[in-house]
Design a protein around this motif. Structure first.
Motif, PDB file in Angstrom:
ATOM      1  N   THR A 185      -2.530   1.442   3.565  1.00  0.00           N
ATOM      2  CA  THR A 185      -2.898   0.361   4.479  1.00  0.00           C
ATOM      3  C   THR A 185      -2.269  -0.957   4.020  1.00  0.00           C
ATOM      4  OG1 THR A 185      -4.984   1.490   4.930  1.00  0.00           O
ATOM      5  CG2 THR A 185      -4.873  -0.850   5.516  1.00  0.00           C
ATOM      6  N   LYS A 191      -3.997   1.841  -0.434  1.00  0.00           N
ATOM      7  CA  LYS A 191      -2.591   1.630  -0.787  1.00  0.00           C
ATOM      8  C   LYS A 191      -1.694   1.653   0.439  1.00  0.00           C
ATOM      9  CE  LYS A 191      -2.607   5.250  -3.557  1.00  0.00           C
ATOM     10  NZ  LYS A 191      -4.044   5.575  -3.425  1.00  0.00           N
ATOM     11  N   THR A 196      -7.349   7.309  -4.718  1.00  0.00           N
ATOM     12  CA  THR A 196      -7.300   7.680  -3.305  1.00  0.00           C
ATOM     13  C   THR A 196      -8.300   6.827  -2.510  1.00  0.00           C
ATOM     14  OG1 THR A 196      -7.430   9.474  -1.708  1.00  0.00           O
ATOM     15  CG2 THR A 196      -8.982   9.590  -3.532  1.00  0.00           C
ATOM     16  N   ARG A 238     -10.453  -4.152  -0.649  1.00  0.00           N
ATOM     17  CA  ARG A 238     -11.678  -3.701  -0.008  1.00  0.00           C
ATOM     18  C   ARG A 238     -12.938  -4.201  -0.723  1.00  0.00           C
ATOM     19  NH1 ARG A 238     -11.094   2.192   2.355  1.00  0.00           N
ATOM     20  NH2 ARG A 238     -12.746   1.226   3.568  1.00  0.00           N
TER      21      ARG A 238
END
Ligand code: GTP
Ligand code: MG
Length: 578
Positions: free
Chosen positions: A76, A74, A70, A208
């Protein structure tokens, strides 16, 4: 020919394997049964969600499922690949709860519930319903390829975790998204390990990641992938950057993945190869895992058998004891004995019992002054003693059976789940026993009546009456243990011997022996039926589990049939490595 081109035979074999797995019930709480149940459900799901529909329509678009932790980014990523917000990204963890499938409008027909993931309802608007699959047609997705945004694999929400696993098992390509912060987490790696085990096509997105950490993290991640059998999986990195006002990454950050995907979309052969790799790996791992489901099934049958034999032994033993007690003089005590002696008289008569001389026997018999109401009292006493005896042994059997089940964990669970206390005789037993005993007494009366049909008018028959002769026969039955004589069995046997002499005088030796055997037989049958009904509370409980002794073998045979077709196909295609 391989799995992917094996045609109708392979399809039939896989459908059989699904049916065999579905028939392999695992209801008993044995150690590890939770894992076995989950494995079995996953296998059935994968057959239904992916393998069977995939084999039927090999030409269907390649499905890339985006999975991972989470907040890894994903949703995004999916939005950024498409260049529009098609799936909700968010700060609330977890965000995605319902899968979103993005496809080219021309491919819409491929994604109905009739083909893929049949238990998810198709919808065309955003939802959080985990049982729904939102379909989003978008032009920018190349034809021949579809992208599915899945919930998080390591969710705090169980429904998310299960759904994510189900979706990834239905993927032709697993697009696994992780982040610099999360890439070492255990759960995602469990997924990747499983994917590697079944040789599913996997691509990794390291999302990220701060620019200055990209190199270190990417090379560490690449080493981890290699060590876990995923060295051939493409690895993409996306830096942590500011998102635009729509929450999307700028196109250049996703250009590498996007062009890899559109190349794949444009290359029918590469796509087919990927589908084949994932599909064949899925089938191979399925047949391997099927054997552990079969093993679990065998363990279930063995446990059920232990429970059954525990209950059987308890009831067999108590039936044996009960029948013994109805034949060894046990019943000729207390009330029955008192009433019987009132009926036949005692004292001097007993002393003459040893006499074998006919006239003496006749005298003795003639001395009996049976009166109808006294016979009736014997009958009542017999009724209540026999009932008490039956209830005692039924209680003992229930207690024994329960104790034997308590020693086994699945037995304990069954006992606590069932609504009644199986350690006691059933509530209806007293009533049933009363009826059975009365019916037996009727049987005995009827026997005496039939046997005496032509003697009705004889003085003796009339003297004792049908009731008197019937209770005498009962008493003879109760002291029926081979070759009893008065001296050997004491007062009770002595009393019974009186009854025996009395009956012999009316019916003759042979007829009496036959009558006694018949009366004994009826009693046994009725007593067994009563206790068997009690036993059935245990057996029915086992039967209700729906365990099929053939189930394990059916699973193995079905898995073997699939393997045989795989090998035959691989041989023909020269692919011995399968
Ligand atoms: N700055 C920045 N924020 C990002 C990036 N990717 C995702 N986010 C933010 O991180 C949060 C989580 O992103 P999502 O795309 O919803 O993550 P997800 O993996 O889909 O999460 P779940 O649906 O819960 O599994 C959102 O607030 C995003 O806006 C990124 O590359 N840069
Ligand atoms: Mg999401």
């Amino acid at each position: 020919m391989t799995v992917t081109t094996a045609g109708p035979q392979m399809l039939t074999a896989l459908v059989r394997l699904r049916a065999a797995l579905q028939g392999a019930a695992l209801p008993l709480e044995l150690p590890d049964v939770r894992d076995d149940r989950r494995a079995r459900a996953e296998m059935v799901n994968q057959l239904e969600d992916y393998i069977i529909p995939r084999i039927v329509t090999l030409e269907a678009p390649l499905l890339a499922v985006v999975g991972g932790s989470t907040g890894a980014g994903k949703s995004t990523l999916v939005n950024s690949l498409v260049g529009a917000v098609v799936t909700e990204a968010g700060v609330l963890r977890p965000t995605t709860r319902s899968p979103v499938l993005v496809h080219n409008p021309a491919d819409a027909d491929w994604f109905g519930a009739d083909r893929l993931l049949p238990d998810l309802e198709r919808i065309h608007h955003p939802t959080h319903d985990p049982h729904a699959l939102q379909l989003v047609p978008v032009d920018v997705v190349p034809q021949g390829l579809a992208i599915l945004d899945a919930p998080d694999v390591d969710s705090v929400e169980e429904s998310n975790r299960l759904l994510a696993a189900q979706l990834l098992a239905a993927a032709d390509l697993c697009l696994f998204v992780t982040s610099a912060a999360r890439y070492a987490d255990q759960v995602p790696w469990d997924f990747l390990r499983q994917a590697a085990e079944r040789s599913a096509a996997v691509a990794i997105v390291l999302d990220r990641t701060p620019e200055d950490a990209v190199e270190t993290v990417a090379s560490h991640l690449a080493r981890m992938l290699a060590a876990r059998g995923l060295k051939d999986s493409p690895l993409f990195t996306i830096n942590e950057v500011t998102l635009n006002e729509n929450g999307l990454l700028a196109p250049r950050h996703v250009s590498e993945i996007r062009s890899w995907l559109s190349e794949l979309g444009g290359d029918a052969e590469a796509r087919a190869a990927m589908v084949r790799q994932t599909l064949e790996g899925a089938v191979r791992s399925l047949t391997r895992r099927a054997h552990s489901v079969a093993d679990a099934c065998v363990a279930q049958s063995e446990a059920a058998e232990r429970l059954r034999s525990g209950a059987d032994a308890a009831y067999d033993e108590e039936i044996r004891k009960l029948l013994e007690a109805t034949a060894d003089g046990t019943l000729l005590r207390g009330e029955v004995l008192v009433r019987w002696q009132e009926f036949v008289g005692t004292g001097e008569l007993l002393k003459t019992l040893e006499a074998k001389v006919g006239w003496l026997r006749d005298r003795m018999v003639n001395a009996i002054k049976g009166k109808p109401q006294q016979a009736e009292r014997v009958s009542v006493a017999v009724e209540s003693s026999l009932e008490t005896l039956i209830l005692e042994h039924a209680e003992a059997a229930a207690e024994r059976a329960e104790a034997s089940w308590r020693t086994l964990a699945p037995g304990q669970d069954l006992l606590s789940d069932v609504g009644e206390d199986l350690g006691r005789a059933s509530r209806g037993l007293r009533r049933h026993a009363e009826r059975a005993v009365r019916e037996w007494q009727q049987d005995v009366l009827e026997m005496v009546r039939t046997e005496g049909a032509d003697k009705r008018t004889t003085a003796r028959f009339l003297a004792y009456g049908v009731n008197g002769l019937a209770v005498s026969l009962m008493v003879v039955v109760f002291a029926n243990t081979a070759g009893l004589t008065g001296a050997e069995v004491g007062i009770a046997g002595g009393s019974a011997l009186l009854g025996q002499k009395l009956l012999e005088a009316v019916f003759g030796d042979q007829a009496l022996r036959a009558l006694a055997a018949q009366a004994r037989d009826r009693l046994e049958t009725r007593v067994r039926a009563l206790l068997d009904e009690e036993r059935h509370r245990y057996l029915d409980l086992l039967a209700s589990l729906g365990l099929d002794p053939e189930a394990a073998e059916r699973v193995r045979n079905a898995a073997r049939a699939v393997d045989d077709l795989r090998y035959a196909g691989a041989e023909r295609a020269g692919m011995h490595s399968l």
